[in-house]
Design a protein around this motif. Structure first.
Motif, PDB file in Angstrom:
ATOM      1  N   PHE A  13      -2.516   0.868  -9.225  1.00 28.28           N
ATOM      2  CA  PHE A  13      -2.065  -0.511  -8.492  1.00 28.28           C
ATOM      3  C   PHE A  13      -2.037  -0.186  -7.328  1.00 28.28           C
ATOM      4  CE2 PHE A  13       1.748  -2.651  -7.168  1.00 28.28           C
ATOM      5  CZ  PHE A  13       1.387  -4.064  -7.344  1.00 28.28           C
ATOM      6  N   VAL A  14      -1.288   0.793  -6.717  1.00 26.56           N
ATOM      7  CA  VAL A  14      -1.045   1.109  -5.429  1.00 26.56           C
ATOM      8  C   VAL A  14      -2.518   1.240  -4.662  1.00 26.56           C
ATOM      9  CG1 VAL A  14      -0.175   3.013  -3.821  1.00 26.56           C
ATOM     10  CG2 VAL A  14       1.182   2.447  -5.623  1.00 26.56           C
ATOM     11  N   LEU A  15      -3.386   2.131  -5.040  1.00 25.77           N
ATOM     12  CA  LEU A  15      -4.756   2.125  -4.657  1.00 25.77           C
ATOM     13  C   LEU A  15      -5.303   0.933  -4.484  1.00 25.77           C
ATOM     14  CD1 LEU A  15      -5.825   5.683  -6.069  1.00 25.77           C
ATOM     15  CD2 LEU A  15      -4.945   5.120  -3.559  1.00 25.77           C
ATOM     16  N   ALA A  16      -5.359   0.190  -5.556  1.00 29.40           N
ATOM     17  CA  ALA A  16      -6.263  -0.984  -5.439  1.00 29.40           C
ATOM     18  C   ALA A  16      -5.493  -1.986  -4.554  1.00 29.40           C
ATOM     19  CB  ALA A  16      -6.117  -1.786  -6.847  1.00 29.40           C
ATOM     20  N   CYS A  17      -4.184  -2.132  -4.568  1.00 31.98           N
ATOM     21  CA  CYS A  17      -3.559  -2.909  -3.352  1.00 31.98           C
ATOM     22  C   CYS A  17      -4.047  -2.608  -1.911  1.00 31.98           C
ATOM     23  CB  CYS A  17      -1.975  -2.898  -3.664  1.00 31.98           C
ATOM     24  SG  CYS A  17      -1.392  -3.997  -4.970  1.00 31.98           S
ATOM     25  N   LEU A  18      -3.749  -1.243  -1.611  1.00 35.33           N
ATOM     26  CA  LEU A  18      -3.972  -0.800  -0.482  1.00 35.33           C
ATOM     27  C   LEU A  18      -5.485  -0.870   0.013  1.00 35.33           C
ATOM     28  CD1 LEU A  18      -1.737   2.465  -0.268  1.00 35.33           C
ATOM     29  CD2 LEU A  18      -1.294   0.105   0.773  1.00 35.33           C
ATOM     30  N   GLY A  19      -6.498  -0.693  -0.997  1.00 32.46           N
ATOM     31  CA  GLY A  19      -7.980  -0.867  -0.887  1.00 32.46           C
ATOM     32  C   GLY A  19      -8.351  -2.592  -0.575  1.00 32.46           C
ATOM     33  N   PHE A  20      -7.665  -3.217  -1.318  1.00 30.44           N
ATOM     34  CA  PHE A  20      -7.788  -4.584  -0.983  1.00 30.44           C
ATOM     35  C   PHE A  20      -7.199  -5.008   0.351  1.00 30.44           C
ATOM     36  CE2 PHE A  20      -6.709  -9.059  -2.966  1.00 30.44           C
ATOM     37  CZ  PHE A  20      -7.971  -9.606  -2.416  1.00 30.44           C
ATOM     38  N   MET A  37      -0.146 -13.138   2.194  1.00 30.88           N
ATOM     39  CA  MET A  37      -0.142 -12.265   1.002  1.00 30.88           C
ATOM     40  C   MET A  37      -1.049 -10.854   1.074  1.00 30.88           C
ATOM     41  SD  MET A  37       0.474 -14.275  -1.516  1.00 30.88           S
ATOM     42  CE  MET A  37      -0.050 -13.257  -3.082  1.00 30.88           C
ATOM     43  N   TYR A  38      -1.702 -10.595   1.875  1.00 28.46           N
ATOM     44  CA  TYR A  38      -2.295  -9.269   2.048  1.00 28.46           C
ATOM     45  C   TYR A  38      -1.141  -8.295   2.506  1.00 28.46           C
ATOM     46  CZ  TYR A  38      -7.176 -10.306   1.507  1.00 28.46           C
ATOM     47  OH  TYR A  38      -8.667 -10.532   1.163  1.00 28.46           O
ATOM     48  N   TRP A  39      -0.271  -8.783   3.412  1.00 26.07           N
ATOM     49  CA  TRP A  39       0.735  -7.821   3.819  1.00 26.07           C
ATOM     50  C   TRP A  39       1.688  -7.976   2.750  1.00 26.07           C
ATOM     51  CZ3 TRP A  39       0.911  -5.055   7.882  1.00 26.07           C
ATOM     52  CH2 TRP A  39       0.280  -5.141   9.014  1.00 26.07           C
ATOM     53  N   LEU A  40       2.235  -8.546   2.095  1.00 29.65           N
ATOM     54  CA  LEU A  40       3.026  -8.473   1.006  1.00 29.65           C
ATOM     55  C   LEU A  40       2.353  -7.642  -0.224  1.00 29.65           C
ATOM     56  CD1 LEU A  40       5.874  -9.326  -0.350  1.00 29.65           C
ATOM     57  CD2 LEU A  40       4.386 -11.343  -1.450  1.00 29.65           C
ATOM     58  N   MET A  41       1.266  -7.656  -0.336  1.00 35.99           N
ATOM     59  CA  MET A  41       0.364  -6.801  -1.169  1.00 35.99           C
ATOM     60  C   MET A  41       0.532  -5.222  -0.857  1.00 35.99           C
ATOM     61  SD  MET A  41      -3.300  -7.282  -2.965  1.00 35.99           S
ATOM     62  CE  MET A  41      -3.869  -7.054  -1.096  1.00 35.99           C
ATOM     63  N   ALA A  42       0.260  -5.178   0.333  1.00 35.13           N
ATOM     64  CA  ALA A  42       0.283  -3.597   0.906  1.00 35.13           C
ATOM     65  C   ALA A  42       1.806  -3.376   0.923  1.00 35.13           C
ATOM     66  CB  ALA A  42      -0.340  -3.956   2.424  1.00 35.13           C
ATOM     67  N   GLY A  43       2.752  -4.122   1.441  1.00 38.95           N
ATOM     68  CA  GLY A  43       4.089  -3.772   1.582  1.00 38.95           C
ATOM     69  C   GLY A  43       4.453  -3.394  -0.066  1.00 38.95           C
ATOM     70  N   VAL A  82       6.128   0.295  -1.169  1.00 36.12           N
ATOM     71  CA  VAL A  82       7.434   0.362  -1.996  1.00 36.12           C
ATOM     72  C   VAL A  82       7.419   1.036  -3.329  1.00 36.12           C
ATOM     73  CG1 VAL A  82       9.326  -0.964  -2.841  1.00 36.12           C
ATOM     74  CG2 VAL A  82       8.429  -1.538  -0.270  1.00 36.12           C
ATOM     75  N   VAL A  83       6.220   0.609  -4.091  1.00 30.61           N
ATOM     76  CA  VAL A  83       5.993   1.095  -5.420  1.00 30.61           C
ATOM     77  C   VAL A  83       5.805   2.517  -5.181  1.00 30.61           C
ATOM     78  CG1 VAL A  83       4.213   1.140  -7.472  1.00 30.61           C
ATOM     79  CG2 VAL A  83       5.541  -1.135  -6.386  1.00 30.61           C
ATOM     80  N   ALA A  84       4.956   3.294  -4.036  1.00 33.51           N
ATOM     81  CA  ALA A  84       4.558   4.303  -3.938  1.00 33.51           C
ATOM     82  C   ALA A  84       5.723   5.338  -3.358  1.00 33.51           C
ATOM     83  CB  ALA A  84       3.482   4.387  -3.045  1.00 33.51           C
ATOM     84  N   ALA A  85       6.364   4.677  -2.657  1.00 33.24           N
ATOM     85  CA  ALA A  85       7.783   5.556  -2.239  1.00 33.24           C
ATOM     86  C   ALA A  85       8.868   5.513  -3.327  1.00 33.24           C
ATOM     87  CB  ALA A  85       8.183   4.488  -1.176  1.00 33.24           C
ATOM     88  N   ASP A  86       9.014   4.495  -4.330  1.00 36.18           N
ATOM     89  CA  ASP A  86       9.914   4.544  -5.372  1.00 36.18           C
ATOM     90  C   ASP A  86       9.245   5.780  -6.411  1.00 36.18           C
ATOM     91  OD1 ASP A  86      12.097   3.503  -6.561  1.00 36.18           O
ATOM     92  OD2 ASP A  86      11.012   1.882  -7.641  1.00 36.18           O
TER      93      ASP A  86
END
Length: 144
Positions: A38-45, A77-83, A87-91
């Motif tokens: 999920f993290v990689l897909a979001c950051l890739g997108f 939406m892109y910023w929210l997705m990356a953010g 947050v998920v990765a940090a968690d």
């Protein structure tokens, strides 16, 4: 050639993030492969959007404030997705983000994505501007 690759990549990542978000919210966070996928897909997108720009456009049938807001809402939406991904990765790594947990960030992203989907369904059906064809794989266009 690059345009077709960008389109395919954007569509693939869009639906991958959508599916991963739904799975993550249904207790999928306990699977490390899904969490990091999920993290990689979001950051890739988000990276594709940052490097190549938005694939979507307001279209001629959108007017007024909605037309002006269209690209900015998509950028949000892109910023929210990356953010959310950060947050998920940090968690997952045990780092606290003040006031926001990974689960809360996912809920906010899911809520925004739901409004995003409703908006595009409205565009596609009420305005009849074929907005869903932009993000739907070509093999499914005959069903729209």
């Amino acid at each position: 050639m690059m345009r077709a690759t960008r389109r395919r990549g954007t569509i693939l990542l869009h639906w991958l993030v959508t599916l991963a978000l739904i799975l993550m919210m249904s207790d999928g966070a306990r699977f490390a492969w899904l969490l990091w996928g999920f993290v990689l897909a979001c950051l890739g997108f988000a990276a594709v959007g940052l490097v190549f720009g938005l694939m979507t456009r307001p279209g001629p049938k959108l007017t007024g404030i909605i037309r002006a807001a269209h690209p900015w809402l998509h950028r949000a939406m892109y910023w929210l997705m990356a953010g959310t991904a950060l947050v998920v990765a940090a968690d997952a790594l045990g780092y606290a983000t003040p006031g926001v947990t990974g689960a809360l960030a996912q809920m906010v992203l899911f809520s925004a994505a739901s409004l995003h989907a409703i908006y595009h369904l409205w565009r596609h059906t009420a305005l009849r501007d074929n907005a869903l064809r932009i993000i739907t794989p070509r093999a499914l266009h005959r069903y729209l």
